[in-house]
Design a protein around this motif. Structure first.
Motif, PDB file in Angstrom:
ATOM      1  N   GLY A 108       0.805  -1.216   0.000  1.00  0.00           N
ATOM      2  CA  GLY A 108       0.000   0.000   0.000  1.00  0.00           C
ATOM      3  C   GLY A 108       0.834   1.259   0.000  1.00  0.00           C
ATOM      4  N   ASP A 109       0.412   2.222   0.809  1.00  0.00           N
ATOM      5  CA  ASP A 109       1.062   3.534   0.817  1.00  0.00           C
ATOM      6  C   ASP A 109       2.504   3.456   1.317  1.00  0.00           C
ATOM      7  N   TRP A 110       3.340   4.324   0.749  1.00  0.00           N
ATOM      8  CA  TRP A 110       4.725   4.484   1.198  1.00  0.00           C
ATOM      9  C   TRP A 110       4.921   5.858   1.838  1.00  0.00           C
ATOM     10  N   SER A 111       3.864   6.619   1.946  1.00  0.00           N
ATOM     11  CA  SER A 111       3.987   7.982   2.470  1.00  0.00           C
ATOM     12  C   SER A 111       2.665   8.405   3.088  1.00  0.00           C
ATOM     13  N   LYS A 112       2.744   9.482   3.854  1.00  0.00           N
ATOM     14  CA  LYS A 112       1.552  10.136   4.374  1.00  0.00           C
ATOM     15  C   LYS A 112       1.847  11.619   4.451  1.00  0.00           C
ATOM     16  N   GLY A 113       1.053  12.410   3.734  1.00  0.00           N
ATOM     17  CA  GLY A 113       1.296  13.844   3.720  1.00  0.00           C
ATOM     18  C   GLY A 113       2.667  14.165   3.191  1.00  0.00           C
ATOM     19  N   ARG A 114       3.463  14.838   4.005  1.00  0.00           N
ATOM     20  CA  ARG A 114       4.809  15.263   3.604  1.00  0.00           C
ATOM     21  C   ARG A 114       5.915  14.356   4.149  1.00  0.00           C
ATOM     22  N   ILE A 115       5.546  13.166   4.584  1.00  0.00           N
ATOM     23  CA  ILE A 115       6.518  12.226   5.142  1.00  0.00           C
ATOM     24  C   ILE A 115       6.519  10.958   4.286  1.00  0.00           C
ATOM     25  N   VAL A 116       7.710  10.516   3.867  1.00  0.00           N
ATOM     26  CA  VAL A 116       7.830   9.406   2.929  1.00  0.00           C
ATOM     27  C   VAL A 116       8.883   8.417   3.433  1.00  0.00           C
TER      28      VAL A 116
END
Length: 373
Positions: A275-283
């Motif tokens: 799934g996701d590798w980031s959230k908002g401005r954090i990766v």
């Protein structure tokens, strides 16, 4: 590009590479590392043609090659008799005058990348962790363990398979999984005939990797019931005991494995985020998102490529979120191939799945790795 500042959490291979790549794009970079001594765990590492190309792209190739042993060939030996089944060269992706592959001591690799990061203007701070991150949509306010604070356009989690950054932003993501195997490594003098990587397969699995003119590391894989740490005392004898049915080439060096402190043994633990590798401005990058086993010798290579691709996408995108999505899309085919097929090889070695043609898989992997990232 709207990103002018970045915090990288983790001063290992992936974090330092990302730092160099981001600085090349004009982004101010702080790198924090929890270890106050910046010590390096491990013996040596093999780096294939795509990593040599990446070192060239990062501008550190000359220093890198001065600390490593470059070679083009891979030789495969099979069965208890250690019969040579194949020997092949891989493409030279950093130009005809540079080697295809390289073996290097992990401390030397850390030194090369650390010097590169500092030379490019990265600010490296040791003995620090993050105690709080607040992403308000326009930037990330960070509080550090020493009480200091900072504000950054983006934060990059390069803090490994047990990433605290991953836990902070994606608490429901999969947890690391122990595969059932350990890898054991030890440094020895390099014989003249080990002028490329030597791989031994079935029923014993191990190899020789040259790192310097006079140095190589040897490795072997073993099945273990759990991932509990193995005591340092007695570890040399323990490594030798794991060499079951070794071919004659490996059997000949076992009496040289005598120093407990020289043995580096670790459980193979993996993670792969579908799934996701980031959230908002954090990766996340590297082992924080796709830690693999060493069977395809590409774990560090994938982390190194991550940093280059992330920097490239940040330079092109209008927003960090857009860059992070493009970065994940570009990286997914390569890292998924490495992560999933490395586990497949290990499962076959342990008898968990039916045998398959590893040579054919190796050819497919080389074909994928030579492609542009």
């Amino acid at each position: 590009m709207t990103v002018t500042s970045a915090l990288i959490i983790g001063g290992g291979i992936g974090g330092l590479t990302a730092g160099i790549a981001l600085r090349q794009k004009g982004i101010a970079v702080d790198i924090i590392e929890r270890d106050p001594t910046w010590s390096v765990y491990g013996v040596g590492i093999i780096q294939q043609m795509n990593v040599v190309r990446a070192m060239n792209d990062l501008g550190v190739l000359e220093n890198y090659l001065s600390h490593s042993y470059g070679f083009d060939s891979t030789t495969l030996f099979v069965g208890p008799a250690g019969v040579q089944e194949a020997k092949f060269d891989t493409p030279k992706l950093a130009g005809p005058n540079n080697p295809s592959n390289a073996g290097i001591r992990r401390p030397d690799l850390q030194k090369v990348l650390g010097e590169g990061a500092k030379a490019n203007g990265c600010n490296v701070r040791l003995g620090l962790t993050v105690t709080n991150m607040d992403d308000d949509g326009a930037g990330v306010d960070v509080t550090f363990s020493d009480g200091t604070t900072g504000r950054y356009d983006i934060v990059v989690g390069a803090d490994g398979v047990f990433s605290s950054t991953r836990q902070a932003i994606l608490p429901d993501a999969p947890k690391p999984n122990y595969t059932g195997q350990w890898v054991w490594r030890y440094n020895l003098p390099r014989p003249a005939e080990v002028d490329g990587i030597h791989i031994f397969a079935g029923p014993f699995n191990g190899g020789f990797v040259p790192m310097q003119e006079d140095l190589m590391y040897v490795f072997l894989l073993s099945e273990e019931p759990d991932s509990k740490p193995i005591p340092v005392e007695g570890s040399a004898a323990a490594m030798v005991a794991r060499a079951k049915m070794p071919p004659p080439q490996f059997a000949a060096i076992l009496d040289q494995i005598t120093d407990d402190a020289g043995v580096v043994a670790r459980p193979l633990e993996t993670i792969f985020l579908e799934g996701d590798w980031s959230k908002g401005r954090i990766v996340l990058i590297g082992d924080a998102v796709h830690a693999s086993t060493p069977q395809l010798a590409q774990g560090a290579g994938m982390a190194i490529e991550d940093g280059l691709v992330l920097a490239d996408e940040l330079a092109k995108a209008a927003t960090p979120e857009e860059a992070f999505a493009a970065y994940r899309t570009r990286r997914m085919p390569r890292v998924a191939h490495v992560a999933k097929n490395s586990i497949r090889i290990g499962d076959m070695q342990m008898g968990k799945i039916e045998p398959f043609n590893v040579g054919e898989l190796t050819g497919q992997t080389i074909g994928l790795m030579v492609q542009p990232i």
